[in-house]
Design a protein around this motif. Structure first.
Motif, PDB file in Angstrom:
ATOM      1  N   THR A 184       4.484  -4.009  -1.620  1.00  0.00           N
ATOM      2  CA  THR A 184       3.115  -3.766  -1.172  1.00  0.00           C
ATOM      3  C   THR A 184       2.657  -4.907  -0.271  1.00  0.00           C
ATOM      4  O   THR A 184       3.265  -5.978  -0.242  1.00  0.00           O
ATOM      5  CB  THR A 184       2.149  -3.647  -2.366  1.00  0.00           C
ATOM      6  N   GLU A 192      -4.056  -3.121  -2.391  1.00  0.00           N
ATOM      7  CA  GLU A 192      -2.607  -3.255  -2.264  1.00  0.00           C
ATOM      8  C   GLU A 192      -2.034  -1.959  -1.698  1.00  0.00           C
ATOM      9  O   GLU A 192      -2.060  -0.930  -2.375  1.00  0.00           O
ATOM     10  CB  GLU A 192      -1.974  -3.572  -3.621  1.00  0.00           C
ATOM     11  N   ALA A 237       0.322   0.788  -6.261  1.00  0.00           N
ATOM     12  CA  ALA A 237       0.120   1.098  -4.843  1.00  0.00           C
ATOM     13  C   ALA A 237      -0.217   2.564  -4.624  1.00  0.00           C
ATOM     14  O   ALA A 237      -0.795   2.919  -3.587  1.00  0.00           O
ATOM     15  CB  ALA A 237       1.368   0.731  -4.046  1.00  0.00           C
TER      16      ALA A 237
END
Length: 402
Positions: A184, A192, A237
């Motif tokens: 990320t 992120e 993420a």
């Protein structure tokens, strides 16, 4: 795919089944656009054929053909049948398993379902489809040891069909485990964002980042452990909080008459550019047009089709029309309801996930229109709806050239 041909796997958080087909065509025809797309095109056509055969079990051949035609003009189905994506090959093996099931060829159903699992985890939805149908059809069982044995054999064959090829793959390829598995980067607003694997390779080549290998996968248990603990299912993420979400990122909106968000469902863009290249000793000079792939829902089908199917299910329950009602309600429960529930986990959702539900509502809308008693009006209504679906497809064609 290129890593697969080199005997490498850097993404064990994805199941590898599609690589067997993509690798075969790339080996035969070379690393080009045809090799990368032709498996999805073939599986798209085969899926239409299997759905047609299934539809014929529940309605006339003419209605089955109309439902399959409507499905073929869905924008999501079209784009996934022409790109190197896993959903249509998964759909083929999953629905083939259900077809074998209704034909009482249970061993073939289990083998096909096992290979669907090797392609993508959402094969579990087709397992739900089979189990719902099986439990309802056999609800008057006087449960005996023989019945339990049949279910256990089905589950065993499915597991073997999935785990043995995966084990062989892990022994040969030994997929690399990185820490972190999904890389990320911090966005300007502090979120992120996930970095795609192709972009990771570019960034590594330029020295911006360095993935650290910590281990390798050698068996399916380890592989599934990585998949469950380090992949898309668990990665922060892919949580809604880390995405610029729009209305189509929420499953309940897929079947509501709301405006499509602008530029929210893009699947990729290639900007216009000139090229001067030598390939196989031949000089190629020209210009690449700007191409954009879109993943917009076909709202004419999704909204009208879904709610017509719900209405037909309600009518079927009241009139006790069990066979067709069971297929439609089990299709929606298996393919759509899980996403309605999963959104509460915070996992971001994308409209193309609806692809597995579209065949059932394609049949549902056709059977709904078939309830019109006046013959001429019924035919005209079907023709008008088909024209609307095709018209939407043309206007929102998922491949745009500029």
């Amino acid at each position: 795919m290129r890593d697969f041909l080199k005997g490498e796997d850097h993404v064990p958080y994805q199941l590898p089944g599609i690589n067997f087909f993509q690798g075969t065509t790339t080996t035969i025809f070379g690393d080009n656009w045809f090799s990368w797309r032709v498996p999805s095109v073939i599986f798209g056509m085969l899926s239409l054929l299997v759905f047609y055969k299934i539809f014929c079990e529940y309605t006339s051949e003419r209605n089955a053909l109309l439902a399959a035609t409507i499905l073929s003009f869905d924008t999501i189905f079209f784009v996934h049948s022409s790109l190197f994506l896993r959903d249509v090959p998964l759909m083929f093996f999953g629905i083939l398993s259900f077809y074998f099931y209704i034909k009482k060829k249970y061993y073939f159903a289990a083998i096909s379902l096992g290979f669907a699992f090797l392609i993508k985890e959402t094969a579990i939805f087709f397992f739900f489809l089979i189990m719902i149908n099986h439990l309802v059809i056999n609800r008057k069982w006087d449960l005996k040891l023989h019945d339990i044995k049949k279910v256990l054999i089905f589950l065993s064959i499915t597991s073997i069909s999935f785990l043995i090829p995966l084990w062989g793959y892990d022994i040969i390829y030994q997929p690399i485990i990185y820490e972190p598995m999904i890389v990320t980067q911090e966005l300007p607003d502090g979120r992120e964002g996930a970095i795609s694997y192709p972009k990771i390779k570019v960034m590594e080549s330029r020295g911006y980042i360095k993935q650290i290998p910590v281990d390798v996968v050698t068996n399916p248990i380890e592989h599934l452990g990585v998949f469950l603990s380090k992949g898309y299912l668990s990665s922060e993420a892919y949580k809604t909080k880390n995405w610029d979400t729009v209305s189509t990122n929420f499953p309940h909106n897929w079947v509501l008459p709301i405006p499509l968000p602008q530029n929210a469902n893009g699947l990729g863009v290639i900007n216009e550019k000139t090229f001067d290249d030598t390939y196989n000793g031949i000089l190629h000079i020209g210009k690449i047009l700007r191409v954009e792939w879109r993943g917009d829902p076909n709202q004419a089908l999704w909204i009208v089709g879904f709610w017509s199917t719900v209405g037909l299910i309600t009518h079927g329950i009241i009139k006790k029309q069990e066979k067709t009602t069971l297929l439609l309600i089990s299709g929606i429960i298996s393919m759509y309801v899980p996403y309605l529930l999963l959104q509460f986990t915070g996992r971001v959702m994308f409209p193309y996930y609806f692809i597995l539900t579209i065949p059932f509502i394609s049949l549902g809308i056709v059977l709904t229109m078939d309830k019109i008693k006046h013959n001429k009006l019924r035919i005209i209504t079907k023709i008008i709806f088909l024209i609307i679906v095709i018209g939407w497809f043309v206007v929102f064609f998922p491949l745009k050239l500029f």
